[in-house]
Design a protein around this motif. Structure first.
Motif, PDB file in Angstrom:
ATOM      1  N   ALA A 625       0.813  -1.222   0.000  1.00 39.50           N
ATOM      2  CA  ALA A 625       0.000   0.000   0.000  1.00 39.50           C
ATOM      3  C   ALA A 625       0.842   1.265   0.000  1.00 39.50           C
ATOM      4  CB  ALA A 625      -0.939   0.009   1.208  1.00 39.50           C
ATOM      5  N   ILE A 626       2.123   1.153   0.354  1.00 37.98           N
ATOM      6  CA  ILE A 626       3.002   2.328   0.310  1.00 37.98           C
ATOM      7  C   ILE A 626       3.000   2.939  -1.087  1.00 37.98           C
ATOM      8  CG2 ILE A 626       5.412   3.081   0.467  1.00 37.98           C
ATOM      9  CD1 ILE A 626       5.824   1.129   2.739  1.00 37.98           C
ATOM     10  N   GLU A 627       2.843   2.104  -2.096  1.00 35.58           N
ATOM     11  CA  GLU A 627       2.830   2.594  -3.475  1.00 35.58           C
ATOM     12  C   GLU A 627       1.736   3.634  -3.706  1.00 35.58           C
ATOM     13  OE1 GLU A 627       2.048   0.873  -8.019  1.00 35.58           O
ATOM     14  OE2 GLU A 627       2.276  -0.511  -6.324  1.00 35.58           O
ATOM     15  N   PHE A 628       0.648   3.542  -2.956  1.00 34.38           N
ATOM     16  CA  PHE A 628      -0.501   4.425  -3.177  1.00 34.38           C
ATOM     17  C   PHE A 628      -0.552   5.576  -2.182  1.00 34.38           C
ATOM     18  CE2 PHE A 628      -1.640  -0.042  -4.106  1.00 34.38           C
ATOM     19  CZ  PHE A 628      -1.641   0.052  -5.492  1.00 34.38           C
ATOM     20  N   LEU A 629       0.285   5.538  -1.166  1.00 40.44           N
ATOM     21  CA  LEU A 629       0.288   6.604  -0.154  1.00 40.44           C
ATOM     22  C   LEU A 629       1.081   7.801  -0.641  1.00 40.44           C
ATOM     23  CD1 LEU A 629       0.910   4.603   3.156  1.00 40.44           C
ATOM     24  CD2 LEU A 629      -1.123   5.964   2.632  1.00 40.44           C
ATOM     25  N   PRO A 630       0.596   9.013  -0.394  1.00 39.69           N
ATOM     26  CA  PRO A 630       1.425  10.193  -0.668  1.00 39.69           C
ATOM     27  C   PRO A 630       2.574  10.263   0.329  1.00 39.69           C
ATOM     28  CG  PRO A 630      -0.641  10.838   0.342  1.00 39.69           C
ATOM     29  CD  PRO A 630      -0.720   9.357   0.120  1.00 39.69           C
ATOM     30  N   GLU A 631       3.379  11.297   0.212  1.00 44.06           N
ATOM     31  CA  GLU A 631       4.603  11.360   1.007  1.00 44.06           C
ATOM     32  C   GLU A 631       4.375  11.791   2.453  1.00 44.06           C
ATOM     33  OE1 GLU A 631       6.877  13.931  -1.414  1.00 44.06           O
ATOM     34  OE2 GLU A 631       7.451  12.350  -2.807  1.00 44.06           O
ATOM     35  N   ALA A 632       3.355  12.597   2.714  1.00 43.97           N
ATOM     36  CA  ALA A 632       3.085  13.066   4.075  1.00 43.97           C
ATOM     37  C   ALA A 632       1.608  12.879   4.375  1.00 43.97           C
ATOM     38  CB  ALA A 632       3.489  14.529   4.241  1.00 43.97           C
TER      39      ALA A 632
END
Length: 759
Positions: A625-632
């Motif tokens: 899911a990190i792939e879909f999370l923005p940076e902050a």
């Protein structure tokens, strides 16, 4: 009862029965709070769309401009347009190209932009149209009143507030009424209270002493504090102050001298003055610094206790700007370095966090997560060895003083040669000193250990060591810290042309490399090249050969570290040895015993910490899911017993190297991205917010762990996400600022939503 008295009673009854709407609308009391709640999150600092700053009546009166401050391609520097500095009257701003947004009553530009936004408001809770550009690099049209109709026809979704949950009916009606009344701008400026005034007088007395020695120190202090939001008495009053050069002395109204840089020639006799910061405090520009009697005594002790002297204060000009080590050579270097170390977080914030508000010039050259340490003054050769200091000072000059685009290659080669000559001299000199050990790492106070996070074109700094052991660490000495500060803060011109900005960016790349090389001195000599190779993979090896001086591969470290995994062992021992200085212990990302929670937190928060820690320090390979999370990403958890906690979920993007001006996407290694979780608001620029109840934490974590596709992630957003169109958006968004205010009231300010994404 006498008749006149009865008439008076009737008159009073009639007066107090009139509707409240009959009273004129007050800008300060009625309008500014609405702007602060719904507009300032975008319209502040240099990146305010159309330079329309809505944090004060002065910003509204200034109006809007078609000229963007951020323009990385301009060949000529722009005229400066700093609010409260470059012009003091509405007419002054008109001569600088700003047009009114208030003239015309119901037909004023602000009124029409608000009406357009209301007519084309986003559907509550929905995702915005994919073709609506909400990025910070979108083309802002900035129409004048005469151009508005054509603008509205072409861009009906560009009304205000832009692409976000809008004004309530009451707010909209009140603003329209204020505009119809002629948009009067009432209000009194912020003034110092008696306690603050007394302390201001003491500081101004120190800074305006006569004598060459005293004036040289004052100039150095001014150049190091001009950016600060200064405060007294722990900020209890909510007042902040800025240090300026004024034509008028203490006791008279401040008449600020508007030079392009703080180290430019003021052109006349001047006085250092402290004046109140006006307008709404926004977090991205709120870089705080405490003034108090203890700090005053510290300045006296550091700078005036010794017997050093100087005959004259140096002049101004490009050469003086280029080399502050020469300009301030008479001031003992140890005094300068110790002053900066006392508040190292402040100084690193000035060049990492802002307030240029769009810091990609600086942030492209750093990794997304790293730790910074400082060299102890007792082991800094620049402070200790006068002969060495005299030898290397000419090599510490900084580029960016001339902006002739045609000369950029020649200028760059000249300054690169100077810097590499310095690194070679430094390497040779340190090879004859005691090998670096733990005592060489400064441990004077809790500013000794800092963590930096980067989110593409913004970054944040915090005291303490947060997150898993990062790929890189910096070890800064005085020449590194001072050069970084002058290159990115004092000498940097946000209105400058492409040549100036390129020189600044390229030189910061060399500074980063110098801080990395200095850290490598702590590692086993045989392991340094392998560690360096990990930092400069693929094309980075070419950069090592082209631009950087070689590292010291032979002089031993004074630390006893294993041949394998030396950096991780060093980090573990650092945390153990300097634990009392670590302002932010982190059991969530560095959980070694299964108790992944804050020891002093309530039982409820410990349970939340423990559940969320499943996300901490996870790489993309384990958490897709990190792939879909923005940076902050911010995570807000409402506790069953009342109250809430806020966590930051920071995506740390991995790169093969960060050594080139262009082509970042070609060096991006998304499969190596990681996630840092920490219970605090760690960014001025939230990219997205999730809000959930305590009982939903386990389900939220499980959903993120199981998400493998964009569709599965969107279902998480639909259930817990707070989209820009969400009716709760503003209350929850500002609750993040409230969380900061509760934990660190001095640091609180309105957060920025220019980077809030359309998930």
């Amino acid at each position: 009862m006498p008749i006149p008295f009865l008439l008076l009673i009737l008159l009073l009854i009639l007066l107090f029965s009139l509707p409240l709407s009959a009273a004129p609308v007050s800008f300060t009391r009625d309008v500014q709070p609405i702007l602060t709640a719904k507009c300032v999150a975008c319209h502040a600092c240099y990146d305010a769309p159309c330079q329309l700053n809505l944090g004060s009546g002065a910003g509204l009166a200034r109006g809007a401009s078609k000229v963007p401050v951020y323009n990385g391609t301009r060949t000529q520097a722009e005229a400066t347009t700093r609010l409260f500095v470059d012009a003091q009257t509405e007419q002054g701003w008109r001569t600088r190209g700003f047009h009114s947004v208030l003239e015309g009553g119901d037909a004023a530009l602000v009124a029409r932009m608000l009406a357009l936004g209301r007519a084309h408001a986003p559907l509550p809770g929905s995702k915005l149209p994919e073709d609506l550009d909400i990025g910070i690099r979108r083309d802002n049209q900035c129409p004048t009143p005469g151009e508005f109709d054509d603008f509205a026809a072409r861009q009906p979704s560009a009304g205000m507030p832009f692409a976000v949950s809008g004004l309530s009916d009451g707010e909209y009606a009140l603003l329209q009424r204020w505009l119809a009344e002629g948009a009067p701008l009432d209000g009194e400026p912020v003034v110092a209270n008696p306690s603050e005034a007394a302390q201001i007088e003491a500081w101004e007395a120190l800074l305006n002493r006569r004598g060459a020695r005293e004036q040289l120190v004052a100039r150095w202090l001014y150049e190091h504090l001009f950016l600060a939001h200064l405060y007294f008495d722990k900020g209890a009053s909510g007042h902040f102050f800025e240090l300026v050069r004024s034509r008028t002395p203490t006791g008279e109204a401040v008449d600020v001298i508007a030079t392009r840089r703080p180290n430019d020639d003021p052109g006349t006799r001047f006085f250092y003055r402290l004046r109140p910061v006006q307008g709404v405090i926004v977090h991205k520009t709120h870089i705080t610094y405490a003034l108090n009697p203890r700090k005053l005594a510290r300045v006296e002790g550091l700078f005036f206790a010794g017997d050093w002297t100087t005959d004259a204060v140096p002049g101004y000009g490009p050469h003086r700007r280029a080399n502050p080590f020469e300009t301030f050579a008479a001031i003992p270097a140890e005094a300068r370095y110790r002053f900066m170390l006392d508040d190292a977080e402040y100084f690193v914030r000035t060049f990492i966090r802002g307030p240029v508000c769009r810091g990609q010039i600086a942030t492209e050259v750093i990794r997304d997560h790293f730790w910074t340490l400082f060299q102890d003054p007792a082991h800094d050769l620049y402070l200790l060895d006068a002969e060495y200091r005299e030898q290397v000072t000419p090599l510490l000059a900084l580029p960016g003083q001339e902006d002739d685009l045609a000369r950029l290659p020649l200028v760059w080669r000249t300054y690169r040669a100077k810097r590499n000559g310095y690194e070679a001299a430094r390497r040779e000199a340190y090879s004859h000193t005691p090998y670096p050990s733990w005592s060489h790492i400064w441990a004077g106070n809790d500013n000794a250990l800092l963590t930096i996070f980067r989110q593409h074109d913004s970054a944040s700094v915090r005291k303490g060591l947060i997150g898993a052991v990062p790929q890189t660490l910096w070890w800064m000495d005085f020449p590194l810290l001072e050069r970084t500060y002058y290159a990115l803060v004092v000498n940097f011109d946000v209105f400058g042309n492409v040549s100036h900005q390129a020189q600044t960016r390229l030189y910061f790349d060399l500074i980063r490399n110098g801080a990395e090389q200095n850290f490598l001195r702590l590692m086993p000599a045989a392991q340094r090249q392998a560690i360096l190779g990990d930092w400069y993979q693929y094309s980075g090896r070419l950069k090592l050969w082209l631009d950087y001086e070689g590292i010291d591969r032979t002089t031993p470290s004074g630390l006893t570290l294993p041949a394998e995994n030396a950096k991780a062992v060093f980090a573990a021992r650092l945390l153990e040895r300097y634990g009392t200085l670590n302002a932010r212990p982190d059991p969530l990302n560095r959980c070694g015993d299964g108790r992944c929670y804050r020891a002093k937190a309530s039982p409820a928060l410990q349970r939340v910490d423990q559940r969320l820690s499943r996300l901490a320090a996870r790489p993309l390979a384990e958490l897709a899911a990190i792939e879909f999370l923005p940076e902050a990403t911010l995570l807000r958890v409402e506790l069953d017993g009342g109250g809430r906690e806020v966590y930051s979920l920071l995506r740390n993007r991995a790169h093969s190297n960060v050594a080139f001006l262009l082509g970042e996407s070609l060096r991006y290694q998304p499969d190596k991205d990681t996630l840092t979780l920490y219970p605090e608001v760690l960014s001025s620029y939230p990219n997205f917010l999730f809000s959930l109840r305590e009982g939903e934490v386990a389900a939220f974590v499980a959903a993120l762990e199981q998400a493998r596709s964009a569709g599965e992630f969107e279902r998480i957003v639909q259930r817990w996400g707070v989209r820009r169109s969400d009716p709760r958006f503003w209350s929850l968004f500002h609750d993040l600022s409230a969380h900061i205010r509760e934990r660190e009231p001095v640091e609180a300010g309105v957060l920025d939503m220019n980077r809030y994404q359309n998930l």
